[in-house]
Design a protein around this motif. Structure first.
Motif, short mmCIF file in Angstrom:
data_model
loop_
_atom_site.label_atom_id
_atom_site.label_comp_id
_atom_site.label_asym_id
_atom_site.label_seq_id
_atom_site.Cartn_x
_atom_site.Cartn_y
_atom_site.Cartn_z
N GLY A 256 -32.66 -17.01 103.53
CA GLY A 256 -32.64 -18.46 103.57
C GLY A 256 -33.58 -19.10 102.55
N ASP A 257 -33.64 -20.40 102.61
CA ASP A 257 -34.48 -21.18 101.71
C ASP A 257 -35.91 -21.15 102.23
OD1 ASP A 257 -35.77 -23.06 100.15
OD2 ASP A 257 -34.14 -24.54 100.26
N ALA A 258 -36.84 -20.60 101.45
CA ALA A 258 -38.24 -20.48 101.88
C ALA A 258 -38.86 -21.84 102.17
CB ALA A 258 -39.05 -19.75 100.81
N ARG A 259 -38.31 -22.89 101.56
CA ARG A 259 -38.88 -24.22 101.77
C ARG A 259 -38.66 -24.72 103.20
NH1 ARG A 259 -36.00 -27.09 96.75
NH2 ARG A 259 -34.31 -25.84 97.68
N VAL A 260 -37.63 -24.20 103.86
CA VAL A 260 -37.35 -24.61 105.24
C VAL A 260 -38.48 -24.15 106.16
CG1 VAL A 260 -35.81 -24.32 107.21
CG2 VAL A 260 -34.86 -24.68 104.92
N ALA A 261 -38.86 -22.88 106.08
CA ALA A 261 -39.94 -22.36 106.90
C ALA A 261 -41.25 -23.06 106.58
CB ALA A 261 -40.08 -20.86 106.70
N GLN A 262 -41.52 -23.27 105.30
CA GLN A 262 -42.77 -23.93 104.92
C GLN A 262 -42.79 -25.37 105.40
OE1 GLN A 262 -45.50 -22.41 103.46
NE2 GLN A 262 -46.38 -24.35 104.17
N GLY A 263 -41.65 -26.03 105.34
CA GLY A 263 -41.59 -27.40 105.84
C GLY A 263 -41.86 -27.47 107.33
N ALA A 264 -41.33 -26.49 108.08
CA ALA A 264 -41.58 -26.45 109.52
C ALA A 264 -43.07 -26.26 109.80
CB ALA A 264 -40.77 -25.33 110.15
#
Length: 517
Positions: A256-264
């Protein structure tokens, strides 16, 4: 049939208390012995039962558990590791599909600050386990680290404090491992540790800030399908290690997009920082709180928690602070549990010498109670007592979802016990420190806790699950002890600084984007 290696390593380490936790202090199960836990109330019991339902071939290695206490000896951990490594190396002669671990997450030895991280790092160096899915369950009061995140795929935290969901969380983690093995999807764990540390009294999940953080975690899981699990980790503040305190982990699909986890993680960190003051819960002096309670009586039980002597946090459970207040104020129909093996043995010797029986009590005995193991305590209290009963101290949980179940399953061993009475106070003296997380502790001694006017509980939050159904009122008090909620009273040397509430802090630059209204 999926083939999964199982192991457990469970200890919450209080680095500020005296002594060392040795191998002899652990309950150890090896090989097939581990399988006997299946179906009991512990996380291991729940995980094994779920694995059996799914038709896995479980390969049991070793399970080691001990009650919260001082630093673990390096020798004890290395003994565990030698036996795990041997079992794992033999196991992978035929390929395994996964590894499932039951961990605490706040274990510290004499020379290792991050035991779980070290364990996972070594596990990944075993031939055949370098890339298999490593899943598991861990305690909400872990001090989660970057190394734990790096060397695991998906570790699932409890979501409730008191830990009524420890077993359920293990079952949930088994379900996620099954999903990963069947789909072939590879997960990775992202991690964040804001500069916040809270005492255990500030980590009840029914209240903010934990309630709000957990609600956000569930929203993030619903919002992003590639995220399988979001963990809110309260941390264990009585541990002087770099990463002690609040943390968050997000287990998401590697593709997946690493930015999703970081955003969470950013959202969770921002909310924790905004609500940081709500978690810094401290107590008022015991004499003041008890005096006020006596002046405003209720028809029923008042439970008074003494977090500074929190057995579930690693305190010895022999503090005399609240007992002294009960005696000084002449409190009637009160009860306290104190861990004091010396006093119990003195009573047993006295009873044997005088021909005491429960049906024919033989006079009174003068003993010293408590105050032997904590530097902060005023020392033992000498009192003349009437001996009411003696027992072996073994009891079955009255509530199989009790916080205590996460430690050892359905049965609890308090060691040899004695029940005595001094004036208006009944004391249950145990040989082993036993957290007050289940009413079976009293019921097993022939005592109905609901019939007392006051009960002193050596706990911070975990007693609530047991006592809330019978208590008319629950109060918290400050007494001398090694688990004080006043974190500035501890001499941290390794903890990353600055950190709230120990240091005066402006908002860190990396948090500024989360602080706008």
């Amino acid at each position: 049939m999926k083939r999964v290696l199982f192991a457990g390593l469970f200890h919450e380490t209080h680095t500020f208390v005296q002594g060392t936790t040795e191998l002899s202090d652990f309950a150890v199960l090896r090989g097939a012995e581990v399988l006997a836990c299946a179906g009991d109330s512990s996380p291991m019991g729940g995980a094994l039962e779920a694995a059996n339902r799914l038709g896995w071939e479980v390969v049991p290695a070793i399970d080691m558990r001990a009650s919260p206490s001082a630093r673990v000896s390096d020798a004890a951990f290395e003994w565990f590791w030698d036996r795990f490594e041997t079992a794992a190396s033999e196991c992978v002669a035929a390929p395994v599909d996964g590894v499932f671990l039951v961990l605490h997450g706040a274990m510290v030895t004499e020379g290792i600050d991050d035991v779980e991280g070290e364990f996972l790092s070594r596990l990944r160096r075993i031939e055949g386990l370098e890339s298999v899915p490593v899943f598991g369950v861990f305690d909400l009061h872990a001090n989660f680290t970057r190394q734990m995140a790096m060397h695991s795929n998906c570790l699932v935290a409890y979501r409730e404090n008191p830990h009524a969901d420890a077993r359920q969380s293990a079952v949930r983690a088994v379900g996620l491992l099954e999903r990963a093995m069947r789909s072939g999807c590879v997960l990775q764990t992202s991690w964040a540790h804001p500069p916040v540390i809270w005492p255990p009294t500030g980590t009840a999940t029914a209240l903010d800030p934990m309630a709000a953080l957990l609600a956000l975690a569930r929203q993030l899981e619903e919002r992003h399908p590639e995220i399988w699990c979001v963990n809110v980790v309260a941390g264990f503040s009585f541990s002087d290690v770099p990463d002690a305190g609040v943390s968050f982990s997000v287990c998401s699909e590697r593709s997946g997009d690493a930015r999703v986890a970081q955003g969470a993680l950013d959202e969770l960190v921002g909310l924790a920082w905004k609500m940081r003051s709500l978690g810094n819960v401290t107590e008022r002096a015991a004499a003041l709180v008890v005096s006020e309670a006596l002046g405003s009586p209720v028809n029923g039980l008042t439970v008074i928690a003494e977090p500074s002597d929190n057995i579930g946090g690693g305190a010895p459970g022999d503090g005399t602070g609240l007992l002294r207040v009960f005696l000084e104020l002449g409190v009637e129909n009160a009860a306290v549990v104190i861990a004091d093996a010396v006093a119990v043995e003195r009573l047993r010797e006295w009873a044997a010498a005088g021909g005491w029986t429960a049906s024919r009590p033989a006079g009174r005995c003068v003993i010293e109670v408590g105050g032997r193991l904590s530097e902060q305590d005023a020392g033992p209290v000498e009192m003349e007592v009437e001996l009411l009963s003696l027992s072996d101290g073994r009891f079955e949980l009255a509530d199989k979802k009790s916080h205590l179940a996460s430690l050892g399953g359905d049965w609890v061993e308090m060691g040899q016990c004695a029940v005595v009475r001094h004036k208006g106070v009944t004391l249950l003296l145990t040989s082993r420190p036993t957290p007050p997380m289940d009413l079976g502790q009293w019921l097993s001694q022939g005592l109905d806790p609901a019939k007392f006017a006051f009960i002193g509980a050596k706990a911070a939050v975990a007693h609530r699950g047991a006592y809330a159904p019978i208590a008319k009122r629950m109060l918290w008090v400050d007494t001398p002890g090694p688990c004080s909620s006043k974190l500035d009273s501890f001499k941290f040397r390794k903890l990353q600084r600055p950190i709230f509430p120990l240091d005066p802090m402006d908002s860190p630059a990396w948090l500024e984007s989360h602080l706008s209204d």
